[in-house]
Design a protein around this motif. Structure first.
Motif, PDB file in Angstrom:
ATOM      1  N   GLU A 191       0.808  -1.221   0.000  1.00 40.24           N
ATOM      2  CA  GLU A 191       0.000   0.000   0.000  1.00 40.24           C
ATOM      3  C   GLU A 191       0.844   1.276   0.000  1.00 40.24           C
ATOM      4  O   GLU A 191       0.438   2.289  -0.541  1.00 40.24           O
ATOM      5  N   VAL A 192       2.011   1.216   0.627  1.00 42.56           N
ATOM      6  CA  VAL A 192       2.796   2.448   0.819  1.00 42.56           C
ATOM      7  C   VAL A 192       4.192   2.368   0.174  1.00 42.56           C
ATOM      8  O   VAL A 192       4.565   3.234  -0.623  1.00 42.56           O
ATOM      9  N   ILE A 193       4.956   1.332   0.534  1.00 48.27           N
ATOM     10  CA  ILE A 193       6.380   1.350   0.147  1.00 48.27           C
ATOM     11  C   ILE A 193       6.564   1.196  -1.371  1.00 48.27           C
ATOM     12  O   ILE A 193       7.239   2.021  -2.000  1.00 48.27           O
ATOM     13  N   LYS A 194       5.944   0.179  -1.948  1.00 48.69           N
ATOM     14  CA  LYS A 194       6.141  -0.023  -3.400  1.00 48.69           C
ATOM     15  C   LYS A 194       5.644   1.170  -4.218  1.00 48.69           C
ATOM     16  O   LYS A 194       6.364   1.639  -5.104  1.00 48.69           O
ATOM     17  N   PRO A 195       4.443   1.711  -3.936  1.00 52.14           N
ATOM     18  CA  PRO A 195       4.007   2.883  -4.713  1.00 52.14           C
ATOM     19  C   PRO A 195       4.952   4.078  -4.547  1.00 52.14           C
ATOM     20  O   PRO A 195       5.227   4.793  -5.506  1.00 52.14           O
ATOM     21  N   ALA A 196       5.473   4.273  -3.332  1.00 51.78           N
ATOM     22  CA  ALA A 196       6.397   5.406  -3.115  1.00 51.78           C
ATOM     23  C   ALA A 196       7.696   5.189  -3.887  1.00 51.78           C
ATOM     24  O   ALA A 196       8.229   6.118  -4.497  1.00 51.78           O
ATOM     25  N   LEU A 197       8.200   3.968  -3.887  1.00 56.00           N
ATOM     26  CA  LEU A 197       9.439   3.687  -4.621  1.00 56.00           C
ATOM     27  C   LEU A 197       9.207   3.860  -6.122  1.00 56.00           C
ATOM     28  O   LEU A 197      10.084   4.348  -6.837  1.00 56.00           O
ATOM     29  N   ALA A 198       8.017   3.490  -6.577  1.00 53.25           N
ATOM     30  CA  ALA A 198       7.707   3.648  -8.010  1.00 53.25           C
ATOM     31  C   ALA A 198       7.716   5.123  -8.399  1.00 53.25           C
ATOM     32  O   ALA A 198       8.013   5.466  -9.545  1.00 53.25           O
ATOM     33  N   LYS A 199       7.397   6.006  -7.423  1.00 51.54           N
ATOM     34  CA  LYS A 199       7.433   7.461  -7.698  1.00 51.54           C
ATOM     35  C   LYS A 199       8.803   8.055  -7.410  1.00 51.54           C
ATOM     36  O   LYS A 199       8.950   9.272  -7.293  1.00 51.54           O
ATOM     37  N   LYS A 200       9.800   7.191  -7.208  1.00 45.31           N
ATOM     38  CA  LYS A 200      11.198   7.614  -6.957  1.00 45.31           C
ATOM     39  C   LYS A 200      11.361   8.386  -5.649  1.00 45.31           C
ATOM     40  O   LYS A 200      12.259   9.235  -5.522  1.00 45.31           O
ATOM     41  N   LYS A 201      10.486   8.132  -4.708  1.00 43.87           N
ATOM     42  CA  LYS A 201      10.639   8.795  -3.403  1.00 43.87           C
ATOM     43  C   LYS A 201      11.704   8.082  -2.574  1.00 43.87           C
ATOM     44  O   LYS A 201      11.989   6.904  -2.809  1.00 43.87           O
ATOM     45  N   ILE A 202      12.233   8.803  -1.583  1.00 42.67           N
ATOM     46  CA  ILE A 202      13.082   8.151  -0.590  1.00 42.67           C
ATOM     47  C   ILE A 202      12.156   7.688   0.534  1.00 42.67           C
ATOM     48  O   ILE A 202      11.463   8.505   1.150  1.00 42.67           O
ATOM     49  N   VAL A 203      12.112   6.389   0.761  1.00 37.66           N
ATOM     50  CA  VAL A 203      11.259   5.850   1.820  1.00 37.66           C
ATOM     51  C   VAL A 203      12.115   5.665   3.072  1.00 37.66           C
ATOM     52  O   VAL A 203      13.148   5.001   3.031  1.00 37.66           O
ATOM     53  N   LEU A 204      11.668   6.279   4.187  1.00 46.52           N
ATOM     54  CA  LEU A 204      12.343   6.117   5.476  1.00 46.52           C
ATOM     55  C   LEU A 204      11.403   5.331   6.375  1.00 46.52           C
ATOM     56  O   LEU A 204      10.335   5.838   6.745  1.00 46.52           O
TER      57      LEU A 204
END
Ligand code: TMP
Length: 209
Positions: free
Chosen positions: A77-90
């Protein structure tokens, strides 16, 4: 870029993540912070169940599966979509917490935990893991003095937390390229300075020039 923070009770992870997140945002990075257990609506419900001090009868297997259920939801729900948008996930904790607490702390089979984690995460691993290392007793007293809410995992004995810390150090030694160990027994600003230096070096190494 997927960066996880690990550490025992009182290591200051959430404070350090908040400071780092603001810093990275100011530098123009898109940042997604999250935490485990929780970080999604379903995960936060699982967190309540895991942390409820009334649930002292919870089996170790049920505990692992609940942490893993929360993680699975978070990844999709959160990590994969954020990584797909090239975000830095902390992320405040991830799968290494299961190996440290349920593996080394509760002494469950590490291979079984690795298989459950693989199933829950689809094999998604952090690019970098920052371990905030603190003396167990100092961490526990910081946590009590900070007036933080006590949860079911806070009811363990000192030896449990000592096994957790040794577990973390063992995991870090086994994968030195992924882990960075930072002495968290120092003032917040010094710890944050080290985290930023680690991160800059890492970002440079993956995107030179
Ligand atoms: P925290 O939100 O204060 O870090 O508390 C989370 C607690 O849950 C902490 O005691 C560590 C524990 N935990 C596990 O035992 N296994 C896990 O997989 C995770 C994510 C957390």
């Amino acid at each position: 870029m997927f960066i996880t923070f690990e550490g025992s009770e009182g290591s200051g992870k959430s404070t350090q993540i908040a400071l780092l997140s603001s810093y990275l945002s100011e530098l123009g990075y898109q940042v997604q912070t999250t935490r485990e257990p929780g970080g999604t609506q379903i995960g936060e419900q699982v967190r309540l169940c895991l942390h409820d001090v009334a649930n002292t009868d919870m089996t170790s297997a049920a505990e692992v599966l609940l942490y893993s259920a929360s993680r699975s939801q978070l990844v999709e729900e959160v990590i994969k979509p954020a990584l797909a948008k090239k975000k830095i996930v902390l992320s405040d904790r991830y799968a290494d917490s299961t190996l440290a607490y349920q593996g080394y702390g509760r002494q469950l089979d590490l291979d079984a935990l690795t298989a459950i984690t693989q199933f829950a995460t689809g094999g998604l691993k952090p690019d970098l893991t920052i371990y905030l290392d603190i003396d167990v007793e100092e961490g526990l007293s910081r946590r009590t003095m900070g007036g933080e809410e006590m949860n079911r995992m806070d009811l363990q004995r000192l030896e449990f937390y000592q096994r957790v810390r040794q577990g973390y150090l063992t995991l870090a030694a086994a994968e030195p390229n992924r882990w960075r160990i930072i002495d968290a027994g120092r003032p917040t600003a010094q710890v944050q300075g080290d985290i930023r230096r680690c991160l800059s070096a890492f970002l440079d190494s993956v995107a030179p020039g």
